[in-house]
Structures are given as structure tokens and as C-alpha cells.
Motif scaffolding. Structure first.
Motif, PDB file in Angstrom:
ATOM      1  N   LEU A  82       0.929  -1.107   0.090  1.00  0.00           N
ATOM      2  CA  LEU A  82      -0.054   0.099  -0.122  1.00  0.00           C
ATOM      3  C   LEU A  82       0.771   1.371  -0.066  1.00  0.00           C
ATOM      4  CD1 LEU A  82      -2.950  -1.112   2.531  1.00  0.00           C
ATOM      5  CD2 LEU A  82      -2.796  -1.191  -0.148  1.00  0.00           C
ATOM      6  N   GLY A  83       2.001   1.156   0.408  1.00  0.00           N
ATOM      7  CA  GLY A  83       2.937   2.376   0.274  1.00  0.00           C
ATOM      8  C   GLY A  83       3.114   2.903  -1.000  1.00  0.00           C
ATOM      9  N   ARG A  84       3.325   2.384  -1.997  1.00  0.00           N
ATOM     10  CA  ARG A  84       3.518   2.853  -3.297  1.00  0.00           C
ATOM     11  C   ARG A  84       2.125   3.507  -3.773  1.00  0.00           C
ATOM     12  NH1 ARG A  84       5.966  -2.115  -3.592  1.00  0.00           N
ATOM     13  NH2 ARG A  84       4.359  -2.774  -4.762  1.00  0.00           N
ATOM     14  N   ASP A  85       1.077   2.749  -3.420  1.00  0.00           N
ATOM     15  CA  ASP A  85      -0.387   3.070  -3.743  1.00  0.00           C
ATOM     16  C   ASP A  85      -0.533   4.505  -3.259  1.00  0.00           C
ATOM     17  OD1 ASP A  85      -0.732   0.751  -5.151  1.00  0.00           O
ATOM     18  OD2 ASP A  85      -1.725  -0.247  -3.681  1.00  0.00           O
ATOM     19  N   ARG A  86      -0.209   4.738  -2.036  1.00  0.00           N
ATOM     20  CA  ARG A  86      -0.383   5.901  -1.215  1.00  0.00           C
ATOM     21  C   ARG A  86       0.479   7.069  -1.981  1.00  0.00           C
ATOM     22  NH1 ARG A  86      -0.046   5.342   4.711  1.00  0.00           N
ATOM     23  NH2 ARG A  86      -1.300   7.442   4.787  1.00  0.00           N
ATOM     24  N   ALA A  87       1.399   6.511  -2.099  1.00  0.00           N
ATOM     25  CA  ALA A  87       2.424   7.772  -2.586  1.00  0.00           C
ATOM     26  C   ALA A  87       1.981   8.026  -4.078  1.00  0.00           C
ATOM     27  CB  ALA A  87       3.997   6.952  -2.807  1.00  0.00           C
ATOM     28  N   ALA A  88       1.716   7.242  -4.709  1.00  0.00           N
ATOM     29  CA  ALA A  88       1.330   7.374  -6.121  1.00  0.00           C
ATOM     30  C   ALA A  88       0.105   8.337  -6.116  1.00  0.00           C
ATOM     31  CB  ALA A  88       0.832   6.235  -7.024  1.00  0.00           C
ATOM     32  N   ALA A  89      -0.767   8.061  -5.205  1.00  0.00           N
ATOM     33  CA  ALA A  89      -2.063   8.935  -5.034  1.00  0.00           C
ATOM     34  C   ALA A  89      -1.761  10.211  -4.610  1.00  0.00           C
ATOM     35  CB  ALA A  89      -3.031   8.070  -4.217  1.00  0.00           C
ATOM     36  N   THR A  90      -0.814  10.233  -3.553  1.00  0.00           N
ATOM     37  CA  THR A  90      -0.342  11.694  -3.238  1.00  0.00           C
ATOM     38  C   THR A  90       0.323  12.609  -4.249  1.00  0.00           C
ATOM     39  OG1 THR A  90       0.033  10.933  -0.947  1.00  0.00           O
ATOM     40  CG2 THR A  90       0.982  12.712  -1.457  1.00  0.00           C
ATOM     41  N   SER A  91       1.077  11.865  -5.092  1.00  0.00           N
ATOM     42  CA  SER A  91       1.676  12.473  -6.110  1.00  0.00           C
ATOM     43  C   SER A  91       0.857  13.215  -7.351  1.00  0.00           C
ATOM     44  CB  SER A  91       2.719  11.494  -6.866  1.00  0.00           C
ATOM     45  OG  SER A  91       3.858  11.075  -6.122  1.00  0.00           O
ATOM     46  N   LEU A  92      -0.429  12.221  -7.703  1.00  0.00           N
ATOM     47  CA  LEU A  92      -1.256  12.649  -8.464  1.00  0.00           C
ATOM     48  C   LEU A  92      -2.015  13.696  -7.990  1.00  0.00           C
ATOM     49  CD1 LEU A  92      -2.887  11.811 -11.193  1.00  0.00           C
ATOM     50  CD2 LEU A  92      -4.283  10.378  -9.924  1.00  0.00           C
ATOM     51  N   ARG A  93      -2.613  13.877  -6.624  1.00  0.00           N
ATOM     52  CA  ARG A  93      -3.242  14.831  -6.192  1.00  0.00           C
ATOM     53  C   ARG A  93      -2.342  16.208  -6.240  1.00  0.00           C
ATOM     54  NH1 ARG A  93      -4.808  11.208  -2.111  1.00  0.00           N
ATOM     55  NH2 ARG A  93      -3.306  11.699  -1.044  1.00  0.00           N
ATOM     56  N   ALA A  94      -0.930  16.056  -5.789  1.00  0.00           N
ATOM     57  CA  ALA A  94      -0.007  17.259  -5.920  1.00  0.00           C
ATOM     58  C   ALA A  94       0.107  17.767  -7.596  1.00  0.00           C
ATOM     59  CB  ALA A  94       1.343  16.751  -5.468  1.00  0.00           C
ATOM     60  N   ALA A  95       0.186  16.820  -8.349  1.00  0.00           N
ATOM     61  CA  ALA A  95       0.171  17.180  -9.783  1.00  0.00           C
ATOM     62  C   ALA A  95      -1.042  18.196 -10.115  1.00  0.00           C
ATOM     63  CB  ALA A  95       0.394  16.055 -10.766  1.00  0.00           C
ATOM     64  N   ARG A  96      -2.072  17.584  -9.895  1.00  0.00           N
ATOM     65  CA  ARG A  96      -3.542  18.204 -10.164  1.00  0.00           C
ATOM     66  C   ARG A  96      -3.607  19.674  -9.511  1.00  0.00           C
ATOM     67  NH1 ARG A  96      -7.412  13.056  -9.131  1.00  0.00           N
ATOM     68  NH2 ARG A  96      -7.193  12.337 -10.993  1.00  0.00           N
ATOM     69  N   VAL A  97      -3.035  19.822  -8.226  1.00  0.00           N
ATOM     70  CA  VAL A  97      -3.120  21.051  -7.397  1.00  0.00           C
ATOM     71  C   VAL A  97      -2.084  21.885  -8.172  1.00  0.00           C
ATOM     72  CG1 VAL A  97      -2.305  22.174  -5.703  1.00  0.00           C
ATOM     73  CG2 VAL A  97      -3.795  20.133  -5.160  1.00  0.00           C
TER      74      VAL A  97
END
Length: 358
Positions: free
Chosen positions: A260-275
Motif C-alpha cells: 500500500l505504500g506505493r499506492d498511497r505515494a502515487a495517489a499523493t503525487s497525483l493529487r499534488a500534480a493536479r493542484v
């Protein structure tokens, strides 16, 4: 575990369904209520939600619990053998039929037949199943006489059957014959707090059967379990817990062990990119519109109030000046609507102030 009249369980029984959410308790209540009624049951829910477990509960708490529970995966049957598998065949009925074969439905006589993934059953086989539900009789392939079968039918599917009926992939009359009693199993993401409870349960059960160093989950792991959407539902949770228990080289499991670590990191990166993309779009539109808030809002197809909130959220300033009306100190709640004439006047005044101020 005691049985109520008609074979149904007490409403407070756990039924072997692990979890404490309101959504799961609703399922338990329905299973308790329906178990004692010898009627067809349709179980719906996403893949991996435990429809087979619910079917086992219904059978085990019914008046037919001493009879067989025969499971048929309708989606796994070869198209050319569906009729033979469900209803059996006589010797010589087709090439390779060297002897008589009892079908799955006939084998369930006195008990329950569980038709899993009923939504994937070919339409031609649905006709004979409908006949069985209506008349309680079947006819083996190549046979010449009807055979009475006393079996309860429980069906399950992840398919949207009403839609399948509209599209001609499922018989409407069969749908109504099956959908007498209905149990819907919620997705794991809809069962608040149950994912962590289930994870502990599956880890403890695995440890009782296998030698593993893993003993429990870290706080971060439990947080990750609670935040993850679990698209594969309980089945995915079981797989991740078992894999973590096998591969971990220490007692405490963390998010990385569960994958789950990579999944959460990817989700966080995606949110940051959208922001960041939102911020750059707003800043560019502000510049192109000469920092005219009304024009910028029009180009972005949002209200002026929404634009002010977004500027505040992204730390944007107009031409190096602070946002008007002391907006930097306001919360992100919606602002009162501003009349268009007043908004236009304010824009003119602010632009004049920028010019006079150099």
C-alpha cells in the motif's frame, strides 16, 4: 449456535461474517430473516464481497442444512456443456457421452443449489432453469421424461441484471423468478472500520496455520488499510494480508508489506500534480486577462467568488498585490454573492489604484 423457528438464526448471531459496520449488520439481519424461508434468494454485490459466504450461511441456517449444498460457477462452464453440467445427460446423448451423468441441480436434491455468477449464464440455458424454478422438474440432455428435483435455488451475481434484461442478455421472467428475496453485499469501502478488523482476523487465522514472524500491523499500516479503496474487496484484502505474512521478516507489518505504500505515494503525487496544474492554469489566465477578476472567472467558467477562493487556496496574488477585501484572512467557505454592478466598480477601482500606484 441456536436456531430460531423455521431454521433461521437469531438476529444477534455473528453468522461467521466478520465486521462491526452498520452495512454488514444489515446483511446479517437479512440473512437471518431469509434463511428460514424455503424460497429463491438473489445475492448481488461486487466481485470479492463474499457472495459465496452469504450463500453458505443461508444454507447452513435453513431447514435444508442436512442436505447438500451444490455450487455451480455459471461463468466457468464451457458453453457447449452448460446444459449437461446443470441438468445431466443420458448415455449416447452426444459424442463422448459414454454413460448417464447426474447434473448439478439434480445432485442438489434435498438441499440447495448455489448458482454463482448467474448473470454469465447463456440465454439458452436460462430457459431450462426457468422451467425448473416454475415446475421443479428437469430433463436430462437426451432424456425423454421429467425428473422432479426438490432443491432450493440461491443465485449470485456481480452483473447489473436489470440492465442485462434491458439489453437482452438475461431473461426478464427468470430475473423475477430468482429475485424473490434479495440480499445486497456492500463493497468493503462502504463498510466503515471493517477493513482493519478483517485484516487482523485474517492475519491471526493465517498465523494459526502457518509459521510466520508477522504478528500484528503497525499504526501506519492500519491507517493505510482504512484509507485504501479496496477495489478487489475482501478477496483482495485476504491476498494482501497473506502475502505480507509470508514475505515479512519482522513482527510488525507496515504499509510496504501490504503493497500500500506505493499506492498511497502515487495517489499523493497525483493529487499534488493536479493542484499544481490548477494553480498554473489560474495564474496564466489571470495574467492573460490583465488581472481582471471578472474576465478571468469568465474564461475559467467559474464564479468570481470561486475564483477568489481558489486564489486564496493556491496563494496567488494579483500583480504582486494582496487580494482585495482582505481575502487572505477569510476561510475557504463560499463568499456572499456580489452584484455584477458592484463587482465591475470594484474592478475599475482596483485597476485605477494599480495605475496610480505605479
Amino acid at each position: 449456535m441456536g436456531l430460531a423457528r423455521n431454521g433461521a438464526t437469531r438476529p444477534d448471531a455473528n453468522l461467521g461474517l466478520v465486521g462491526e459496520s452498520t452495512a454488514l449488520q444489515t446483511v446479517r439481519d437479512a440473512l437471518c430473516k431469509f434463511a428460514g424461508f424455503d424460497m429463491p434468494v438473489l445475492i448481488t454485490g461486487e466481485t470479492g464481497t463474499g457472495k459465496d459466504v452469504a450463500a453458505s450461511v443461508l444454507h447452513a441456517r435453513s431447514v435444508r442444512r442436512s442436505g447438500p449444498l451444490v455450487t455451480v460457477n455459471c461463468g466457468a462452464l464451457p458453453a457447449n456443456l452448460v446444459q449437461s453440467e446443470l441438468f445431466g445427460h443420458e448415455r449416447g446423448a452426444f459424442t463422448g457421452a459414454a454413460g448417464r451423468k447426474i447434473g448439478r441441480i439434480e445432485a442438489a436434491d434435498g438441499g440447495t443449489v448455489f448458482l454463482d455468477e448467474i448473470g454469465d449464464m447463456p440465454v439458452e440455458a436460462q430457459v431450462n432453469l426457468l422451467r425448473f424454478l416454475q415446475e421443479r422438474t428437469i430433463e436430462r440432455v437426451g432424456g425423454t421424461h421429467s425428473i422432479h428435483v426438490n432443491a432450493r435455488v440461491i443465485a449470485a451475481t456481480h452483473v447489473d441484471l436489470p440492465r442485462a434484461v434491458r439489453e437482452g442478455r438475461f431473461r426478464e421472467d427468470l430475473y423475477y423468478r430468482l429475485n424473490v428475496l434479495h440480499v445486497h453485499l456492500p463493497a468493503l469501502r462502504e463498510r466503515s472500520g471493517d477493513a482493519q478488523i478483517l485484516a487482523r482476523h485474517f492475519l491471526d487465522a493465517f498465523r494459526r496455520q502457518h509459521s510466520t514472524r508477522a504478528r500484528k500491523f503497525s499504526a501506519a499500516a492500519l491507517k493505510a488499510i482504512g484509507e485504501y479503496a479496496w477495489p478487489g474487496n475482501v478477496r483482495e484484502l485476504i491476498n494482501r494480508v497473506h502475502r505480507a505474512a509470508v514475505t515479512a521478516d519482522r513482527r510488525l507489518l507496515d504499509p510496504a508489506h501490504l503493497g500500500l505504500g506505493r499506492d498511497r505515494a502515487a495517489a499523493t503525487s497525483l493529487r499534488a500534480a493536479r493542484v499544481q496544474a490548477d494553480r498554473e492554469t489560474i495564474a496564466e489566465t489571470l495574467r492573460d486577462s490583465g488581472h481582471n477578476m471578472s474576465e478571468c472567472a469568465r474564461r475559467l467558467n467559474i464564479s468570481r467568488n470561486s475564483l477568489y477562493r481558489l486564489c486564496k487556496r493556491h496563494g496567488l496574488r494579483k500583480g504582486g498585490l494582496a487580494l482585495p477585501w482582505g481575502l487572505s484572512g477569510l476561510p475557504l467557505d463560499p463568499l456572499p454573492a456580489v452584484p455584477e454592478w458592484l463587482a465591475a466598480c470594484c474592478d475599475v477601482a482596483r485597476q485605477a489604484a494599480c495605475v496610480l500606484g505605479g
